[in-house]
Scaffold this motif. Structure first.
Motif, PDB file in Angstrom:
ATOM      1  N   THR A 147       0.824  -1.208   0.000  1.00 48.53           N
ATOM      2  CA  THR A 147       0.000   0.000   0.000  1.00 48.53           C
ATOM      3  C   THR A 147       0.859   1.259   0.000  1.00 48.53           C
ATOM      4  O   THR A 147       0.619   2.189  -0.775  1.00 48.53           O
ATOM      5  N   PHE A 148       1.871   1.288   0.846  1.00 45.91           N
ATOM      6  CA  PHE A 148       2.757   2.450   0.881  1.00 45.91           C
ATOM      7  C   PHE A 148       3.531   2.570  -0.428  1.00 45.91           C
ATOM      8  O   PHE A 148       3.631   3.661  -1.007  1.00 45.91           O
ATOM      9  N   GLY A 149       4.099   1.467  -0.882  1.00 41.41           N
ATOM     10  CA  GLY A 149       4.912   1.507  -2.090  1.00 41.41           C
ATOM     11  C   GLY A 149       4.120   1.851  -3.329  1.00 41.41           C
ATOM     12  O   GLY A 149       4.579   2.625  -4.173  1.00 41.41           O
ATOM     13  N   THR A 150       2.920   1.289  -3.460  1.00 41.75           N
ATOM     14  CA  THR A 150       2.101   1.551  -4.632  1.00 41.75           C
ATOM     15  C   THR A 150       1.630   3.001  -4.663  1.00 41.75           C
ATOM     16  O   THR A 150       1.647   3.654  -5.705  1.00 41.75           O
ATOM     17  N   ASN A 151       1.211   3.504  -3.517  1.00 37.55           N
ATOM     18  CA  ASN A 151       0.721   4.880  -3.467  1.00 37.55           C
ATOM     19  C   ASN A 151       1.818   5.886  -3.817  1.00 37.55           C
ATOM     20  O   ASN A 151       1.562   6.915  -4.436  1.00 37.55           O
ATOM     21  N   GLN A 152       3.038   5.589  -3.402  1.00 37.65           N
ATOM     22  CA  GLN A 152       4.167   6.472  -3.705  1.00 37.65           C
ATOM     23  C   GLN A 152       4.881   6.086  -4.994  1.00 37.65           C
ATOM     24  O   GLN A 152       5.908   6.685  -5.340  1.00 37.65           O
ATOM     25  N   ARG A 153       4.333   5.084  -5.686  1.00 35.34           N
ATOM     26  CA  ARG A 153       4.938   4.605  -6.933  1.00 35.34           C
ATOM     27  C   ARG A 153       6.395   4.196  -6.729  1.00 35.34           C
ATOM     28  O   ARG A 153       7.263   4.472  -7.549  1.00 35.34           O
ATOM     29  N   ASP A 154       6.659   3.552  -5.601  1.00 34.85           N
ATOM     30  CA  ASP A 154       8.025   3.101  -5.305  1.00 34.85           C
ATOM     31  C   ASP A 154       7.960   1.809  -4.504  1.00 34.85           C
ATOM     32  O   ASP A 154       8.386   1.745  -3.346  1.00 34.85           O
ATOM     33  N   ILE A 155       7.419   0.772  -5.126  1.00 38.63           N
ATOM     34  CA  ILE A 155       7.300  -0.529  -4.455  1.00 38.63           C
ATOM     35  C   ILE A 155       8.670  -1.097  -4.081  1.00 38.63           C
ATOM     36  O   ILE A 155       8.830  -1.651  -2.988  1.00 38.63           O
ATOM     37  N   PRO A 156       9.693  -0.984  -4.951  1.00 39.30           N
ATOM     38  CA  PRO A 156      11.003  -1.542  -4.567  1.00 39.30           C
ATOM     39  C   PRO A 156      11.539  -0.986  -3.248  1.00 39.30           C
ATOM     40  O   PRO A 156      12.084  -1.740  -2.431  1.00 39.30           O
TER      41      PRO A 156
END
Length: 256
Positions: A147-156
């Motif tokens: 959820t955090f990574g997807t929302n910030q477009r930085d899953i890695p």
């Protein structure tokens, strides 16, 4: 949200879940059979990797506004649950989470269970106990990271923070061979509950079309407001709590 803030938020939240999973695995391994317990861990990690690998790319295809609305709502629900329990524990109205007590309970249950093997697994109870612990706590770790990574477009970066938290907790637990009872888990849950609630409010409002003054910097104001409100609730509830409970809570509260 900056990359540093994203990393810290995911790291702290995942560290709390990793401590709870470690407690279960240690109880299974020390009281029953380490090989079987580690087999359960490996199976649980495999399930989680498959889920994250399949869901992660799919989430990035969703429109950002819809994603923020959904993720914000989920984080708000998730964060408020943590924050509610942390406030009640800090105020003395709910027993504090004690990893030593959890560990002792898990060990007692493991020792009382009958020994039985299946296939290549020598002790099925240790294997399934570790598997369940890793999957249940791991699902929360995956939810936070995705959820955090997807929302910030930085899953890695979010996945890296989650893996770092798991690695730190695992190394510390392996070195101590005991639950990490000295980790101020109740304080961490209070902080993480504030953070998740704040991000849920911020992203949910953005997804609904709201424009925050100052852009991403507004998260600091939202977090500060929620933190002050939570601390005010704790102070008020402490005055309402029975004297004995309040005294015990004050003595144990690492943040006070």
């Amino acid at each position: 949200m900056s990359s540093g803030a994203l990393f810290v938020a995911v790291f702290l939240a995942c560290a709390v879940e990793a401590v709870e999973a470690l407690t279960i695995v240690l109880a299974a391994g020390t009281s029953r059979d380490w090989r079987s317990a580690l087999t359960g861990v490996a199976a649980g990690v495999t399930v989680l990797v498959v889920l994250v690998a399949s869901l992660g790319p799919a989430l990035t295809l969703l429109p950002l506004d819809w994603l923020r609305l959904v993720v914000g709502g989920l984080l708000l629900i998730f964060g408020l649950q943590w924050l509610r329990k942390a406030v009640l524990r800090a105020s003395g109205l709910k027993a504090r989470h004690d990893e030593d007590a959890v560990y002792a309970t898990e060990v007692a249950a493991a020792q009382a269970a009958p020994a039985a093997g299946r296939g290549i697994v020598r002790d099925w109870y240790s294997c399934t106990l570790s598997f369940k612990g890793v999957v249940l706590e791991g699902l929360e770790v995956a939810f936070i990271a995705l959820t955090f990574g997807t929302n910030q477009r930085d899953i890695p970066l979010a996945v890296l923070a989650a893996l770092a938290a798991i690695g730190v907790v695992t190394v510390a637990g392996a070195a101590a061979r005991a639950p990490l009872a000295r980790v101020p888990e109740n304080t961490m849950k209070l902080i993480v509950g504030m953070m998740l609630t704040s991000f849920g409010v911020f992203w949910g409002a953005e997804g609904a079309g709201a424009q925050w003054p100052g852009g991403d910097a507004a998260t600091l104001g939202v977090t500060a407001a929620i933190a002050l409100f939570a601390l005010a609730l704790i102070a008020g509830l402490r005055r309402m709590a029975p004297r004995g409970w309040a005294a015990n809570s004050s003595a144990e509260a690492g943040w006070a």
